[in-house]
Design a protein around this motif. Structure first.
Motif, PDB file in Angstrom:
ATOM      1  N   MET A 110       0.837  -1.192   0.000  1.00 34.97           N
ATOM      2  CA  MET A 110       0.000   0.000   0.000  1.00 34.97           C
ATOM      3  C   MET A 110       0.872   1.242   0.000  1.00 34.97           C
ATOM      4  N   LYS A 111       0.445   2.232  -0.723  1.00 31.45           N
ATOM      5  CA  LYS A 111       1.139   3.514  -0.789  1.00 31.45           C
ATOM      6  C   LYS A 111       0.416   4.547   0.075  1.00 31.45           C
ATOM      7  N   ASP A 112       1.169   5.551   0.549  1.00 34.99           N
ATOM      8  CA  ASP A 112       0.519   6.643   1.270  1.00 34.99           C
ATOM      9  C   ASP A 112       0.043   7.706   0.276  1.00 34.99           C
ATOM     10  N   ALA A 113      -0.586   8.746   0.792  1.00 35.39           N
ATOM     11  CA  ALA A 113      -1.239   9.739  -0.076  1.00 35.39           C
ATOM     12  C   ALA A 113      -0.260  10.537  -0.925  1.00 35.39           C
ATOM     13  N   THR A 114       1.001  10.609  -0.501  1.00 38.63           N
ATOM     14  CA  THR A 114       1.994  11.365  -1.268  1.00 38.63           C
ATOM     15  C   THR A 114       2.903  10.469  -2.097  1.00 38.63           C
ATOM     16  N   ASN A 115       2.643   9.161  -2.054  1.00 39.28           N
ATOM     17  CA  ASN A 115       3.449   8.176  -2.772  1.00 39.28           C
ATOM     18  C   ASN A 115       4.916   8.202  -2.347  1.00 39.28           C
TER      19      ASN A 115
ATOM     20  N   LEU B 299       3.892   0.423   2.503  1.00 36.65           N
ATOM     21  CA  LEU B 299       3.672  -0.579   3.539  1.00 36.65           C
ATOM     22  C   LEU B 299       3.510  -1.925   2.842  1.00 36.65           C
ATOM     23  N   ARG B 300       4.413  -2.861   3.152  1.00 38.42           N
ATOM     24  CA  ARG B 300       4.367  -4.194   2.553  1.00 38.42           C
ATOM     25  C   ARG B 300       3.883  -5.203   3.583  1.00 38.42           C
ATOM     26  N   VAL B 301       3.031  -6.114   3.136  1.00 37.03           N
ATOM     27  CA  VAL B 301       2.353  -7.039   4.047  1.00 37.03           C
ATOM     28  C   VAL B 301       2.529  -8.476   3.551  1.00 37.03           C
ATOM     29  N   TYR B 302       2.983  -9.357   4.443  1.00 35.23           N
ATOM     30  CA  TYR B 302       3.175 -10.768   4.129  1.00 35.23           C
ATOM     31  C   TYR B 302       2.377 -11.602   5.136  1.00 35.23           C
ATOM     32  N   THR B 303       1.560 -12.517   4.653  1.00 38.50           N
ATOM     33  CA  THR B 303       0.774 -13.355   5.553  1.00 38.50           C
ATOM     34  C   THR B 303       0.760 -14.792   5.049  1.00 38.50           C
TER      35      THR B 303
ATOM     36  N   THR C 165      -0.090 -19.656  12.063  1.00 37.08           N
ATOM     37  CA  THR C 165      -0.087 -18.492  11.168  1.00 37.08           C
ATOM     38  C   THR C 165       1.150 -17.631  11.398  1.00 37.08           C
ATOM     39  N   TYR C 166       1.483 -16.868  10.381  1.00 38.59           N
ATOM     40  CA  TYR C 166       2.531 -15.847  10.515  1.00 38.59           C
ATOM     41  C   TYR C 166       2.154 -14.654   9.656  1.00 38.59           C
ATOM     42  N   ALA C 167       2.250 -13.469  10.239  1.00 36.00           N
ATOM     43  CA  ALA C 167       1.962 -12.228   9.518  1.00 36.00           C
ATOM     44  C   ALA C 167       3.050 -11.209   9.814  1.00 36.00           C
ATOM     45  N   GLU C 168       3.425 -10.452   8.803  1.00 32.83           N
ATOM     46  CA  GLU C 168       4.456  -9.419   8.973  1.00 32.83           C
ATOM     47  C   GLU C 168       4.148  -8.245   8.053  1.00 32.83           C
ATOM     48  N   ASN C 169       4.315  -7.035   8.563  1.00 37.92           N
ATOM     49  CA  ASN C 169       4.202  -5.851   7.711  1.00 37.92           C
ATOM     50  C   ASN C 169       5.373  -4.924   7.970  1.00 37.92           C
ATOM     51  N   ASP C 170       5.920  -4.360   6.881  1.00 36.46           N
ATOM     52  CA  ASP C 170       7.127  -3.536   6.923  1.00 36.46           C
ATOM     53  C   ASP C 170       6.852  -2.163   6.314  1.00 36.46           C
ATOM     54  N   LEU C 171       7.275  -1.131   7.016  1.00 40.23           N
ATOM     55  CA  LEU C 171       7.135   0.247   6.536  1.00 40.23           C
ATOM     56  C   LEU C 171       8.503   0.738   6.092  1.00 40.23           C
ATOM     57  N   ASN C 172       8.670   1.037   4.802  1.00 38.08           N
ATOM     58  CA  ASN C 172      10.009   1.301   4.270  1.00 38.08           C
ATOM     59  C   ASN C 172      10.628   2.603   4.756  1.00 38.08           C
TER      60      ASN C 172
ATOM     61  N   THR D 112       8.947  -2.880  11.529  1.00 38.16           N
ATOM     62  CA  THR D 112       8.439  -4.205  11.212  1.00 38.16           C
ATOM     63  C   THR D 112       7.593  -4.697  12.375  1.00 38.16           C
ATOM     64  N   ILE D 113       6.366  -5.098  12.093  1.00 38.92           N
ATOM     65  CA  ILE D 113       5.478  -5.684  13.093  1.00 38.92           C
ATOM     66  C   ILE D 113       5.127  -7.089  12.631  1.00 38.92           C
ATOM     67  N   SER D 114       5.314  -8.067  13.512  1.00 38.73           N
ATOM     68  CA  SER D 114       5.046  -9.456  13.149  1.00 38.73           C
ATOM     69  C   SER D 114       4.175 -10.122  14.204  1.00 38.73           C
ATOM     70  N   VAL D 115       3.423 -11.130  13.754  1.00 39.03           N
ATOM     71  CA  VAL D 115       2.562 -11.910  14.635  1.00 39.03           C
ATOM     72  C   VAL D 115       2.714 -13.380  14.279  1.00 39.03           C
TER      73      VAL D 115
END
Length: 354
Positions: free
Chosen positions: A220-225, A229-233, A249-256, A261-264
């Protein structure tokens, strides 16, 4: 009189034809419970509350289809959230608002709908999506947190990223005995920059002989490009026998831009004690790294007794433990009050589906 009878007969015939070719269904879930939660204030205060949606999300909706012939159907779904404890609802059809077509080629839907990370995790979630408001796979893995994820994707900062506006989702029919694929794109609709506030994702899965395995990727991109945010599940569910089902399960999202990085990691088991009684045990390990270090763990047990096919009585006990008493750790604990390191929650409730 004869003319009236003939007219009614003709109308009845048309109605019968219409009902054979199309259908509209009113459906929903009403879920309410009483909860006792500890450590909700800085001095360890307790809270007694009447809650909404602790076994499944309360909702109501309309869905239907029309047979267009040659195996082709037109479909629609309109779904709204419902707060049983207050009798209020969100904006009209805030959960789902789609129209689409389906056939041998698959299913194509357009409108507001859940992202592929959510679609992936709900199939194999250790808690079967219970405690949706504090379920790590939903809040952190499925991006249902406006503070952490609302600035990215088609919500444009007005809600969480679990549901994407202006989106097109395609699901390919199962092939080769259980393999399936999906893709989704959300239009950011910003003049002069097609990528800004957009969502793009793909998914794959396999289901056969009691084993279900699912994976997805999205960005996903923010409003200014200027940020992505990348999401792996991913996850798997294995039906061991008529009594036991195991889920991981495993989930991870990364903000460049910040390196966050937040993982579950989630694991759980369902045990069918009797045909009416199901016991569920689940564990979640929630971690944050890159921009800062934070962690929290959740342990949850749920007992559900089916009073009928549509009505269930349930109880649960949850324990959350954060790495420290700092806000960064409590944010991952999801129901720990400010200034505390742990919290417990005991819930008893009733769910009815229609």
């Amino acid at each position: 009189m004869k003319k009236s009878l003939i007219a009614f007969a003709v109308l009845g015939a048309f109605a019968s034809v219409a009902s054979a070719q199309s259908s509209v269904v009113l459906y929903g879930i009403v879920d309410a419970s009483t909860s006792y939660t500890t450590n909700q204030t800085a001095i360890g205060g307790k809270k007694l509350s009447l809650d909404n949606s602790n076994l499944s999300s309360s909702r109501w909706g309309l869905k239907g289809s029309e047979d267009l012939g040659s195996g082709l159907k037109a479909n629609f779904q309109l779904e709204s959230s419902l707060s049983v404890d207050t009798g209020t609802a969100g904006s009209l059809f805030d959960r789902i608002a789609t129209v689409g077509v389906s056939g041998d080629f698959g299913t194509l839907n357009m409108g507001r709908q859940t992202n592929l990370a959510y679609d992936t995790l709900v199939q194999v979630d250790p808690l079967n999506v219970a405690h949706v408001g504090t379920n790590p796979n939903i809040v952190l893995g499925g991006l249902n947190n406006a503070t952490l994820y609302g600035t990215h994707g088609t919500s444009n900062g007005f809600s969480s990223a679990t549901r994407q506006n202006n989106s097109v989702k395609y699901a390919l029919p199962s092939v080769l005995g259980g393999i399936n694929f999906g893709a989704m794109y959300g239009f950011g609709e910003k003049a002069g920059d097609a990528s800004a506030s957009s969502y793009a994702g793909a998914s794959a899965g396999f289901s056969q002989n009691g084993l279900t395995a699912v994976f997805s990727y999205g960005q996903m991109k923010d409003a200014t490009n200027s940020s992505t945010l990348r999401v792996y599940t991913g996850g798997a569910k294995f039906v061991v026998n008529d009594e036991f089902t195991v889920k991981v399960t495993y989930a991870e999202n990364d903000l460049n831009t910040t390196g966050r990085t937040i993982s579950v990691f989630g694991a759980g088991v369902d045990y069918m004690l009797t045909p009416q009684t199901t016991l569920t045990a689940a564990y979640y390990a929630n971690r944050r790294s890159g921009d800062m270090k934070a962690k929290a763990d959740q342990y949850v047990g749920v007992a559900k007794y089916a009073l009928s096919k549509r009505t269930a009585f349930y109880g649960s006990f949850s324990y959350a433990k954060a790495g420290t008493t700092a806000a960064k750790d409590q944010e991952l604990g999801l129901f720990i009050g400010a200034g505390n390191k742990t919290a417990t929650r005991t819930t008893v409730g009733l769910l009815h589906a229609f």
